[in-house]
Write a protein that holds these residues in place. Structure first.
Motif, PDB file in Angstrom:
ATOM      1  N   LYS A 116     -40.582  -1.522  29.644  1.00  0.00           N
ATOM      2  CA  LYS A 116     -41.365  -2.627  30.203  1.00  0.00           C
ATOM      3  C   LYS A 116     -42.523  -2.096  31.047  1.00  0.00           C
ATOM      4  CE  LYS A 116     -37.692  -6.123  30.399  1.00  0.00           C
ATOM      5  NZ  LYS A 116     -36.898  -6.994  31.298  1.00  0.00           N
ATOM      6  N   ALA A 117     -42.268  -1.038  31.799  1.00  0.00           N
ATOM      7  CA  ALA A 117     -43.308  -0.451  32.650  1.00  0.00           C
ATOM      8  C   ALA A 117     -44.454   0.100  31.809  1.00  0.00           C
ATOM      9  CB  ALA A 117     -42.708   0.649  33.520  1.00  0.00           C
ATOM     10  N   VAL A 118     -44.124   0.759  30.721  1.00  0.00           N
ATOM     11  CA  VAL A 118     -45.159   1.313  29.837  1.00  0.00           C
ATOM     12  C   VAL A 118     -45.989   0.181  29.227  1.00  0.00           C
ATOM     13  CG1 VAL A 118     -45.562   2.577  27.681  1.00  0.00           C
ATOM     14  CG2 VAL A 118     -43.912   3.449  29.340  1.00  0.00           C
ATOM     15  N   GLU A 119     -45.334  -0.925  28.874  1.00  0.00           N
ATOM     16  CA  GLU A 119     -46.057  -2.071  28.314  1.00  0.00           C
ATOM     17  C   GLU A 119     -47.048  -2.630  29.336  1.00  0.00           C
ATOM     18  OE1 GLU A 119     -42.947  -4.715  27.156  1.00  0.00           O
ATOM     19  OE2 GLU A 119     -42.523  -3.665  25.261  1.00  0.00           O
ATOM     20  N   VAL A 120     -46.610  -2.726  30.598  1.00  0.00           N
ATOM     21  CA  VAL A 120     -47.509  -3.192  31.660  1.00  0.00           C
ATOM     22  C   VAL A 120     -48.663  -2.218  31.832  1.00  0.00           C
ATOM     23  CG1 VAL A 120     -47.718  -3.520  34.165  1.00  0.00           C
ATOM     24  CG2 VAL A 120     -45.811  -4.538  32.929  1.00  0.00           C
ATOM     25  N   PHE A 121     -48.360  -0.931  31.834  1.00  0.00           N
ATOM     26  CA  PHE A 121     -49.409   0.081  31.984  1.00  0.00           C
ATOM     27  C   PHE A 121     -50.453  -0.056  30.884  1.00  0.00           C
ATOM     28  CE2 PHE A 121     -51.268   4.122  30.750  1.00  0.00           C
ATOM     29  CZ  PHE A 121     -51.828   4.541  31.946  1.00  0.00           C
ATOM     30  N   ILE A 122     -49.999  -0.188  29.650  1.00  0.00           N
ATOM     31  CA  ILE A 122     -50.924  -0.283  28.509  1.00  0.00           C
ATOM     32  C   ILE A 122     -51.798  -1.525  28.628  1.00  0.00           C
ATOM     33  CG2 ILE A 122     -51.041  -0.645  26.007  1.00  0.00           C
ATOM     34  CD1 ILE A 122     -48.577   1.209  25.789  1.00  0.00           C
ATOM     35  N   SER A 123     -51.220  -2.620  29.118  1.00  0.00           N
ATOM     36  CA  SER A 123     -51.983  -3.873  29.227  1.00  0.00           C
ATOM     37  C   SER A 123     -53.047  -3.807  30.323  1.00  0.00           C
ATOM     38  CB  SER A 123     -51.036  -5.049  29.494  1.00  0.00           C
ATOM     39  OG  SER A 123     -50.483  -4.979  30.794  1.00  0.00           O
ATOM     40  N   VAL A 124     -52.819  -2.994  31.345  1.00  0.00           N
ATOM     41  CA  VAL A 124     -53.757  -2.929  32.471  1.00  0.00           C
ATOM     42  C   VAL A 124     -54.673  -1.707  32.376  1.00  0.00           C
ATOM     43  CG1 VAL A 124     -53.942  -2.798  35.004  1.00  0.00           C
ATOM     44  CG2 VAL A 124     -52.115  -4.148  33.954  1.00  0.00           C
TER      45      VAL A 124
END
Length: 511
Positions: free
Chosen positions: A360-368
């Protein structure tokens, strides 16, 4: 002001501070920070008192919002912003920027107008230029700001001595829409009807020759042709009678001229359908968050006396966005961990929670994140997540150890009391001590079966009892030896008692 990520009314986005320098308003920046979806940015520029704000209100689907003003003074100061859901693009926000009217003689600051125009160009997907009357040489001369773009904006950080940046502008500049208000001419060339686009392109035709007058005539036309690949024109008849013009905000659609209303609707649909998502060099999509950061980067360059550079802005934006991406992703990871982890717990379960939270953290990172092509910031994030996980694992061990120690103290209390009151310091005490140690160890294991530190805590405890065990064994052996010696003495004593007495020799006197 913001509701569900969108705004009920415009706010000031960029203004002059107390020192007269441009700055980004915190209120507007905070609103953009909350918009993590892509944005379509439409700016309107033009001379003051040309009805710019009315078109923006129409794009927002509202009758009022951006101040229209009814006096000769420029109403909008700086740049105002209105974020609304995009009517046609799901998951996108339409950001409308209404700029301060250009050419207000009361301001007396030509450079300020230039920077407002430049910022509108830099921040937009589509740039709407609003003017009155007709597109003629006078109108184009008033659009002199476009001729100054190469002096006030750079695309590349380093430009060769003979390199012309003009070709680079067309790749990164917004589409250009000229809105001609109060248009009274017939759209004809000779006897043939033409479109409003034909009208614009005809007005942008260049003259042949190299005289100073011809060069001056061609300059704004060349800039528009060379900088803006997509050009569109709308001509609007007068919306209402002169008397009603002062109360435009109060007029209903029925009170507006039908042709004006029809053209206004056509204009809005064109913007909705054709304005692209805001991107920067490299084609990277801009979110609301990134737009706010980008505005600050450009404004800071202007405040510092530098020329805003798109290439440098992308580098600065990448750093700002990626630092934020790491922070937000790490915060999500830590929050997920603390919400789901109940220490102490099985390491396999902890590992599963870690894996899900990390994803989930990696997904947030990629989105931002932005332009993290070498994955420098993503690697930094993974390192920080690893450190957090290791800390959590250590806390899990510590929690397990504490719980095991509590059980151990409870279970082995009987043994400690036996040691304290010297119950094992008697013959056979060593075996009794060993049996008790084994029995209590089994009870302890049964109560700490699921704990990862069970054996480690028990092993440490048993090691501390080795000296006591040896002491009890030695005491047991000493007691047994003493008892054996006493038994031997008693046996010898009894044996001596049972042995018959010897006859003493008789001595007689002489007869």
């Amino acid at each position: 002001m913001a509701c569900g990520g969108f705004m009920s009314a415009p706010v000031c986005f960029i203004e002059n501070d107390e020192n007269g320098k441009l700055c980004v308003r915190k209120e507007a920046k905070d609103i953009l920070d909350g918009l993590n979806e892509p944005v379509v940015v439409v700016s309107v520029v033009g001379l003051y008192r040309t009805g710019k704000s009315y078109l923006m209100n129409r794009l927002a689907g509202q009758q009022t919002g951006f101040a229209l003003g009814s006096t000769i003074e420029s109403e909008t100061k700086g740049i105002w912003m209105w974020c609304v859901p995009h009517p046609n693009k799901e998951g996108h926000t339409l950001v409308l920027l209404d700029t301060e009217g250009l050419g207000d003689v009361r301001k007396g600051d030509e450079k300020h107008d230039t920077w407002i125009f430049c910022l509108a160009v830099l921040l937009s997907s589509s740039l709407v230029y609003n003017s009155l009357g007709v597109i003629d040489n006078t109108a184009l001369e008033k659009l002199h700001y476009v001729t100054e773009l190469t002096e006030n904006i750079r695309v590349k950080a380093e430009v060769g001595q003979h390199e012309d940046e003009s070709a680079d502008f067309i790749r990164v500049f917004p589409s250009f829409v000229w809105a001609v208000r109060d248009f009274t001419l017939q759209l004809k060339k000779g006897d043939k009807p033409i479109t409003s686009d034909d009208y614009l392109e005809g007005a942008l035709e260049l003259k042949q020759g190299s005289s100073p007058q011809t060069v001056q005539y061609n300059l704004p036309r060349s800039c528009l042709r060379n900088f803006f690949a997509v050009r569109k024109c709308f001509v609007f008849p007068r919306p209402a009678s002169m008397e009603s013009m002062w109360i435009m905000e109060e007029l209903t659609e029925k009170e507006l001229e039908s042709k004006f209303l029809e053209q206004a609707n056509t204009f809005c649909h064109y913007i909705y359908n054709n304005s692209k998502t805001k991107t920067v060099s490299g084609g990277r999509t801009i979110t609301g968050t990134a737009l706010g950061n980008l505005a600050e980067v450009y404004v800071e360059a202007i405040r510092s006396g530098n020329v805003p550079c798109l290439e440098n802005a992308v580098v600065s934006l990448a750093k700002i966005q990626n630092v934020r991406a790491v922070e937000e992703a790490l915060q999500l990871y830590v929050t997920e961990l603390f919400n789901l982890v109940q220490l102490p717990m099985n390491p396999e379960e902890l590992s599963k929670i870690h894996t899900v939270a990390e994803k989930k953290a990696v997904e947030v990172f990629i989105s931002v994140s932005f332009n993290d092509n070498d994955q420098i910031y993503q690697k930094e994030l993974m390192g920080k997540i690893y450190d957090e996980y290791q800390q959590m694992c250590q806390q899990n061990y510590d929690a397990s150890r504490m719980q095991c120690e509590e059980v151990l103290h409870d279970v082995f209390d009987t043994l400690e009391k036996g040691i304290s009151d010297r119950s094992y310091l008697k013959p056979g005490g060593s075996q009794k001590y060993i049996d008790m140690l084994r029995q209590l160890s089994e009870e302890y294991r049964a109560r700490t079966d699921s704990q990862i530190m069970s054996e480690a805590v028990l092993s440490k405890f048993l090691k501390t009892k080795e000296d006591i065990g040896n002491m009890i064994l030695q005491a047991d052996q000493s007691l047994n030896a003493a008892e054996q010696e006493k038994e031997d003495e008693d046996r010898d004593s009894k044996a001596a008692e049972k042995k018959p007495k010897e006859t003493e020799p008789v001595t007689g006197a002489g007869i």
